[in-house]
Motif scaffolding. Sequence first.
Motif, PDB file in Angstrom:
ATOM      1  N   ALA A 191       0.830  -1.210   0.000  1.00 38.36           N
ATOM      2  CA  ALA A 191       0.000   0.000   0.000  1.00 38.36           C
ATOM      3  C   ALA A 191       0.862   1.257   0.000  1.00 38.36           C
ATOM      4  O   ALA A 191       0.624   2.194  -0.770  1.00 38.36           O
ATOM      5  CB  ALA A 191      -0.929  -0.008   1.206  1.00 38.36           C
ATOM      6  N   LEU A 192       1.885   1.279   0.845  1.00 35.34           N
ATOM      7  CA  LEU A 192       2.745   2.465   0.911  1.00 35.34           C
ATOM      8  C   LEU A 192       3.508   2.671  -0.393  1.00 35.34           C
ATOM      9  O   LEU A 192       3.643   3.809  -0.863  1.00 35.34           O
ATOM     10  CB  LEU A 192       3.710   2.363   2.090  1.00 35.34           C
ATOM     11  CG  LEU A 192       3.051   2.492   3.462  1.00 35.34           C
ATOM     12  CD1 LEU A 192       4.066   2.221   4.570  1.00 35.34           C
ATOM     13  CD2 LEU A 192       2.417   3.873   3.639  1.00 35.34           C
ATOM     14  N   ARG A 193       3.995   1.599  -0.971  1.00 33.03           N
ATOM     15  CA  ARG A 193       4.712   1.731  -2.254  1.00 33.03           C
ATOM     16  C   ARG A 193       3.800   2.290  -3.353  1.00 33.03           C
ATOM     17  O   ARG A 193       4.233   3.067  -4.192  1.00 33.03           O
ATOM     18  CB  ARG A 193       5.299   0.395  -2.677  1.00 33.03           C
ATOM     19  CG  ARG A 193       6.540   0.051  -1.898  1.00 33.03           C
ATOM     20  CD  ARG A 193       7.224  -1.187  -2.416  1.00 33.03           C
ATOM     21  NE  ARG A 193       8.442  -1.417  -1.660  1.00 33.03           N
ATOM     22  CZ  ARG A 193       8.905  -2.610  -1.341  1.00 33.03           C
ATOM     23  NH1 ARG A 193       8.274  -3.694  -1.758  1.00 33.03           N
ATOM     24  NH2 ARG A 193      10.019  -2.737  -0.659  1.00 33.03           N
ATOM     25  N   SER A 194       2.536   1.902  -3.329  1.00 32.10           N
ATOM     26  CA  SER A 194       1.620   2.413  -4.343  1.00 32.10           C
ATOM     27  C   SER A 194       1.339   3.901  -4.120  1.00 32.10           C
ATOM     28  O   SER A 194       1.151   4.646  -5.088  1.00 32.10           O
ATOM     29  CB  SER A 194       0.322   1.607  -4.373  1.00 32.10           C
ATOM     30  OG  SER A 194      -0.464   1.845  -3.235  1.00 32.10           O
ATOM     31  N   ILE A 195       1.337   4.333  -2.887  1.00 33.78           N
ATOM     32  CA  ILE A 195       1.129   5.756  -2.589  1.00 33.78           C
ATOM     33  C   ILE A 195       2.359   6.564  -2.996  1.00 33.78           C
ATOM     34  O   ILE A 195       2.243   7.674  -3.508  1.00 33.78           O
ATOM     35  CB  ILE A 195       0.836   5.954  -1.077  1.00 33.78           C
ATOM     36  CG1 ILE A 195      -0.531   5.394  -0.723  1.00 33.78           C
ATOM     37  CG2 ILE A 195       0.922   7.427  -0.697  1.00 33.78           C
ATOM     38  CD1 ILE A 195      -0.801   5.322   0.772  1.00 33.78           C
ATOM     39  N   LEU A 196       3.541   6.015  -2.791  1.00 32.19           N
ATOM     40  CA  LEU A 196       4.794   6.747  -3.013  1.00 32.19           C
ATOM     41  C   LEU A 196       5.193   6.859  -4.483  1.00 32.19           C
ATOM     42  O   LEU A 196       6.129   7.565  -4.805  1.00 32.19           O
ATOM     43  CB  LEU A 196       5.918   6.089  -2.222  1.00 32.19           C
ATOM     44  CG  LEU A 196       5.753   6.149  -0.706  1.00 32.19           C
ATOM     45  CD1 LEU A 196       6.803   5.302  -0.017  1.00 32.19           C
ATOM     46  CD2 LEU A 196       5.803   7.597  -0.219  1.00 32.19           C
TER      47      LEU A 196
END
Length: 140
Positions: free
Chosen positions: A134-139
Motif C-alpha cells: 500500500a505504501l509503495r503504491s502511494i509513493l
Amino acid sequence: MVTTTAAQDTDLASALVQTMHLLQDLHAETSRPLGLTSQQARLLCVLIAGPQGMTDLSHILSIERSSLTSMVDRLERRTLVARTPIPGDRRAFRIELTPDGLKLAHEVHNAVVDRINTLTAGLPAATRSTVTTALRSILR
C-alpha cells in the motif's frame, strides 16, 4: 455497522498523518545522538542518492533557499558535505556528501530503520506485506 467511504478516507488520511508525525519524531530522536538536527539528517539522507542542486534540495526538503544555504554552510564546516560547481553556471553548485557525510548519512538511515523495525516487529508477515504494498503504491 456500515462504514462510509468518506469515513474510511478520513480514517486513512488520519492514520497517515499520525504516521508522518511518528516518523518525524523518530527521525529527530535518532538524529540528536548523532549531533544532527532532523533537517540536517534528512538532507544527508537525501544526498545518499547522489549530488543535488540547491533548488532541487529546497523543493525536496520544503525549506527556503536561505535556510538551506545556512544548513549547508554548517554541514560543510563539519566536512559532511561539499559544494561542487555546476559547469556553465558560475553561481550554481551541487551539494554532495563527503566520505564522512556518507558514513553519517548511512548511520542516520540505519538508526531510523532499526527504530521502525522495532515498532513493527509484532506485525504478522501478511500485514507487513499489505502495508508495504500500500505504501509503495502511494509513493509512486
